[in-house]
Scaffold this motif. Structure first.
Motif, PDB file in Angstrom:
ATOM      1  N   ARG A 121       0.825  -1.216   0.000  1.00  0.00           N
ATOM      2  CA  ARG A 121       0.000   0.000   0.000  1.00  0.00           C
ATOM      3  C   ARG A 121       0.856   1.262   0.000  1.00  0.00           C
ATOM      4  NH1 ARG A 121      -2.077   0.930   4.255  1.00  0.00           N
ATOM      5  NH2 ARG A 121      -1.598  -0.835   5.627  1.00  0.00           N
ATOM      6  N   THR A 122       1.884   1.282   0.839  1.00  0.00           N
ATOM      7  CA  THR A 122       2.705   2.496   0.927  1.00  0.00           C
ATOM      8  C   THR A 122       3.568   2.683  -0.316  1.00  0.00           C
ATOM      9  OG1 THR A 122       4.347   1.241   2.208  1.00  0.00           O
ATOM     10  CG2 THR A 122       2.735   2.543   3.445  1.00  0.00           C
ATOM     11  N   ALA A 123       3.998   1.578  -0.939  1.00  0.00           N
ATOM     12  CA  ALA A 123       4.744   1.702  -2.198  1.00  0.00           C
ATOM     13  C   ALA A 123       3.831   2.235  -3.296  1.00  0.00           C
ATOM     14  CB  ALA A 123       5.329   0.353  -2.601  1.00  0.00           C
ATOM     15  N   ARG A 124       2.600   1.743  -3.316  1.00  0.00           N
ATOM     16  CA  ARG A 124       1.631   2.244  -4.301  1.00  0.00           C
ATOM     17  C   ARG A 124       1.429   3.747  -4.150  1.00  0.00           C
ATOM     18  NH1 ARG A 124      -4.191   0.771  -2.667  1.00  0.00           N
ATOM     19  NH2 ARG A 124      -3.580   2.401  -1.178  1.00  0.00           N
ATOM     20  N   ASP A 125       1.344   4.191  -2.903  1.00  0.00           N
ATOM     21  CA  ASP A 125       1.087   5.609  -2.634  1.00  0.00           C
ATOM     22  C   ASP A 125       2.363   6.438  -2.556  1.00  0.00           C
ATOM     23  OD1 ASP A 125      -1.576   4.873  -2.451  1.00  0.00           O
ATOM     24  OD2 ASP A 125      -1.508   4.635  -0.267  1.00  0.00           O
ATOM     25  N   GLN A 126       3.541   5.773  -2.690  1.00  0.00           N
ATOM     26  CA  GLN A 126       4.827   6.460  -2.531  1.00  0.00           C
ATOM     27  C   GLN A 126       4.885   7.194  -1.188  1.00  0.00           C
ATOM     28  OE1 GLN A 126       7.501   6.714  -5.518  1.00  0.00           O
ATOM     29  NE2 GLN A 126       6.482   4.759  -5.226  1.00  0.00           N
ATOM     30  N   ASP A 127       4.378   6.528  -0.152  1.00  0.00           N
ATOM     31  CA  ASP A 127       4.275   7.129   1.181  1.00  0.00           C
ATOM     32  C   ASP A 127       5.406   6.586   2.060  1.00  0.00           C
ATOM     33  OD1 ASP A 127       3.591   8.113   3.646  1.00  0.00           O
ATOM     34  OD2 ASP A 127       1.467   7.594   3.502  1.00  0.00           O
ATOM     35  N   TYR A 128       6.543   7.236   1.995  1.00  0.00           N
ATOM     36  CA  TYR A 128       7.723   6.775   2.720  1.00  0.00           C
ATOM     37  C   TYR A 128       7.538   6.900   4.237  1.00  0.00           C
ATOM     38  CZ  TYR A 128      10.197   6.677  -1.740  1.00  0.00           C
ATOM     39  OH  TYR A 128      10.590   6.384  -3.018  1.00  0.00           O
TER      40      TYR A 128
END
Length: 251
Positions: A121-128
């Motif tokens: 999910r965080t990779a999809r959203d680029q949410d480091y």
């Protein structure tokens, strides 16, 4: 699931018979100049679709690429490594970054069996930031780096019985040293011995022991003491014992 790059290339050719398709993996980039030729083909637009392994993610800048597809995006989550989620996030973020680097927007499609996993999910959203919060909570709960320091003892030999015996003797020596020194017992945690996930490489059978400690000092003293003592009965010239501080490869 057997989905090597050759199988994927075969499927892509069946779906897009008119497209100019190339493959980037260890086999196709082995010959001298092959990798340069592939990169030149992408830059000069003589390649429409590139099928490849992780090496396609490594910092290449092609402004005309607008679509990236990732097959089995969650495969690395099953690796027996505490960094599996981190490595998955890092790879997906890198691959996703290949799309839309020019004037036209890009699109990334992830094929996954675990779409709700936080690394996906965080990779999809680029949410480091969100990825870090999830991952550091896991590391703190189980006492893995960076909240602790780690040493890996690698045991490798061509004879499986002798290699296992050496690993078991070394594990017993670790626990004997913990029992003999209360200072070590409070600071050092021993995991193993256990057969490595990649149990045989280049004809060598592989075992490992992991040592963890909140601080590097006690860990260094423990390893020096362990190796200085022999340890008695462990030595076998047919079996190698290696020490890796803060190991990056636990397979």
């Amino acid at each position: 699931m057997a989905l090597g790059t050759e199988k994927v290339e075969e499927a892509v050719r069946a779906l897009f018979p008119q497209a100019r398709i190339a493959r980037m993996d260890r086999d196709t980039t082995g010959p001298k100049g092959a990798l340069v030729g592939l990169l030149k083909g992408l830059r000069e637009r003589t390649i429409d679709i590139l099928v490849g392994t992780q090496m396609v993610a490594k910092g290449h800048d092609f402004p005309d690429i607008t679509l990236v597809g990732i097959v089995c995006a969650d495969l690395s989550l099953s690796f027996p490594d505490f960094r599996a989620a981190e490595q998955t996030f890092q790879l997906l973020a890198q691959v996703a970054g290949r799309a839309g680097r020019g004037e036209r927007p890009g699109r990334v499609i992830l094929q996954t069996y675990t779409p709700d996993h936080f690394s996906i999910r965080t990779a999809r959203d680029q949410d480091y930031d969100s990825f870090y919060r999830h991952e550091i909570e896991f590391r703190e709960a189980l006492g893995y780096p960076p909240v602790t320091r780690m040493v890996q003892l690698r045991i490798a030999g061509r004879d499986p019985r002798r290699t296992r015996a050496t690993a078991e003797k070394l594990g017993a020596a670790c626990r004997a040293l913990l029992a003999a020194e209360t200072g070590f017992a409070r600071m050092i945690h021993v995991m193993g011995p256990a057969e490595a996930a990649l149990s045989r490489i280049a004809g060598h059978y592989r075992w490992q022991i992991l040592l963890k400690s909140p601080r590097s000092g006690p860990l260094q003293r423990f390893v020096r003491r362990l190796l200085a003592d022999g340890p008695r009965g462990v030595g076998d010239r047919q079996v190698r014992v290696g020490v890796d501080v803060d190991p990056l490869f636990l397979m």
